[in-house]
Write a protein that holds these residues in place. Sequence first.
Motif, PDB file in Angstrom:
ATOM      1  N   MET A   1      44.372   2.573  20.350  1.00 17.48           N
ATOM      2  CA  MET A   1      42.961   2.811  20.535  1.00 17.48           C
ATOM      3  C   MET A   1      42.141   1.981  19.555  1.00 17.48           C
ATOM      4  O   MET A   1      41.107   1.441  19.921  1.00 17.48           O
ATOM      5  CB  MET A   1      42.690   4.308  20.370  1.00 17.48           C
ATOM      6  N   ALA A   2      42.604   1.918  18.314  1.00 22.39           N
ATOM      7  CA  ALA A   2      41.883   1.135  17.311  1.00 22.39           C
ATOM      8  C   ALA A   2      41.866  -0.345  17.692  1.00 22.39           C
ATOM      9  O   ALA A   2      40.854  -1.031  17.492  1.00 22.39           O
ATOM     10  CB  ALA A   2      42.511   1.335  15.936  1.00 22.39           C
ATOM     11  N   PHE A  44      34.909   2.173  15.239  1.00 24.77           N
ATOM     12  CA  PHE A  44      36.126   1.512  14.781  1.00 24.77           C
ATOM     13  C   PHE A  44      36.551   2.044  13.411  1.00 24.77           C
ATOM     14  O   PHE A  44      37.721   2.356  13.190  1.00 24.77           O
ATOM     15  CB  PHE A  44      35.908   0.004  14.733  1.00 24.77           C
ATOM     16  N   ILE A  45      35.607   2.193  12.509  1.00 25.47           N
ATOM     17  CA  ILE A  45      35.911   2.733  11.177  1.00 25.47           C
ATOM     18  C   ILE A  45      36.352   4.185  11.282  1.00 25.47           C
ATOM     19  O   ILE A  45      37.299   4.610  10.612  1.00 25.47           O
ATOM     20  CB  ILE A  45      34.703   2.569  10.247  1.00 25.47           C
ATOM     21  N   ALA A  46      35.693   4.964  12.142  1.00 28.46           N
ATOM     22  CA  ALA A  46      36.075   6.366  12.311  1.00 28.46           C
ATOM     23  C   ALA A  46      37.493   6.495  12.879  1.00 28.46           C
ATOM     24  O   ALA A  46      38.211   7.440  12.549  1.00 28.46           O
ATOM     25  CB  ALA A  46      35.076   7.068  13.224  1.00 28.46           C
ATOM     26  N   PRO A  50      41.684   8.100   9.931  1.00 27.18           N
ATOM     27  CA  PRO A  50      42.894   8.925   9.996  1.00 27.18           C
ATOM     28  C   PRO A  50      44.185   8.114   9.899  1.00 27.18           C
ATOM     29  O   PRO A  50      45.201   8.612   9.425  1.00 27.18           O
ATOM     30  CB  PRO A  50      42.801   9.606  11.367  1.00 27.18           C
ATOM     31  N   LEU A  51      44.162   6.859  10.328  1.00 27.88           N
ATOM     32  CA  LEU A  51      45.358   6.029  10.247  1.00 27.88           C
ATOM     33  C   LEU A  51      45.677   5.628   8.816  1.00 27.88           C
ATOM     34  O   LEU A  51      46.837   5.456   8.457  1.00 27.88           O
ATOM     35  CB  LEU A  51      45.189   4.779  11.101  1.00 27.88           C
ATOM     36  N   ILE A  52      44.635   5.474   8.000  1.00 28.91           N
ATOM     37  CA  ILE A  52      44.828   5.067   6.612  1.00 28.91           C
ATOM     38  C   ILE A  52      45.390   6.212   5.769  1.00 28.91           C
ATOM     39  O   ILE A  52      46.248   6.018   4.921  1.00 28.91           O
ATOM     40  CB  ILE A  52      43.503   4.542   6.025  1.00 28.91           C
ATOM     41  N   LYS A  53      44.917   7.416   6.013  1.00 31.11           N
ATOM     42  CA  LYS A  53      45.337   8.563   5.189  1.00 31.11           C
ATOM     43  C   LYS A  53      46.641   9.098   5.607  1.00 31.11           C
ATOM     44  O   LYS A  53      47.435   9.143   6.211  1.00 31.11           O
ATOM     45  CB  LYS A  53      44.295   9.657   5.249  1.00 31.11           C
TER      46      LYS A  53
END
Length: 53
Positions: A1-2, A44-46, A50-53
């Motif tokens: 999705m990203a 995109f940032i939103a 969740p992927l980063i954390k």
Amino acid sequence: MAFLMFMMLALWCANIFKHIRKGGWKGFIAAVDITGAVLLAGVFIALLLPLIK
């Protein structure tokens, strides 16, 4: 999705570049282009948070 959101943002920026090169980038078109780019960048940032954390 990203990845899909990144592609949408990239194509949106390419469209802005096309509008600027043709010289018709003023008024309503400029406002819609900038607003759309800001909204797509926010989504995109939103999606990435969740992927980063």
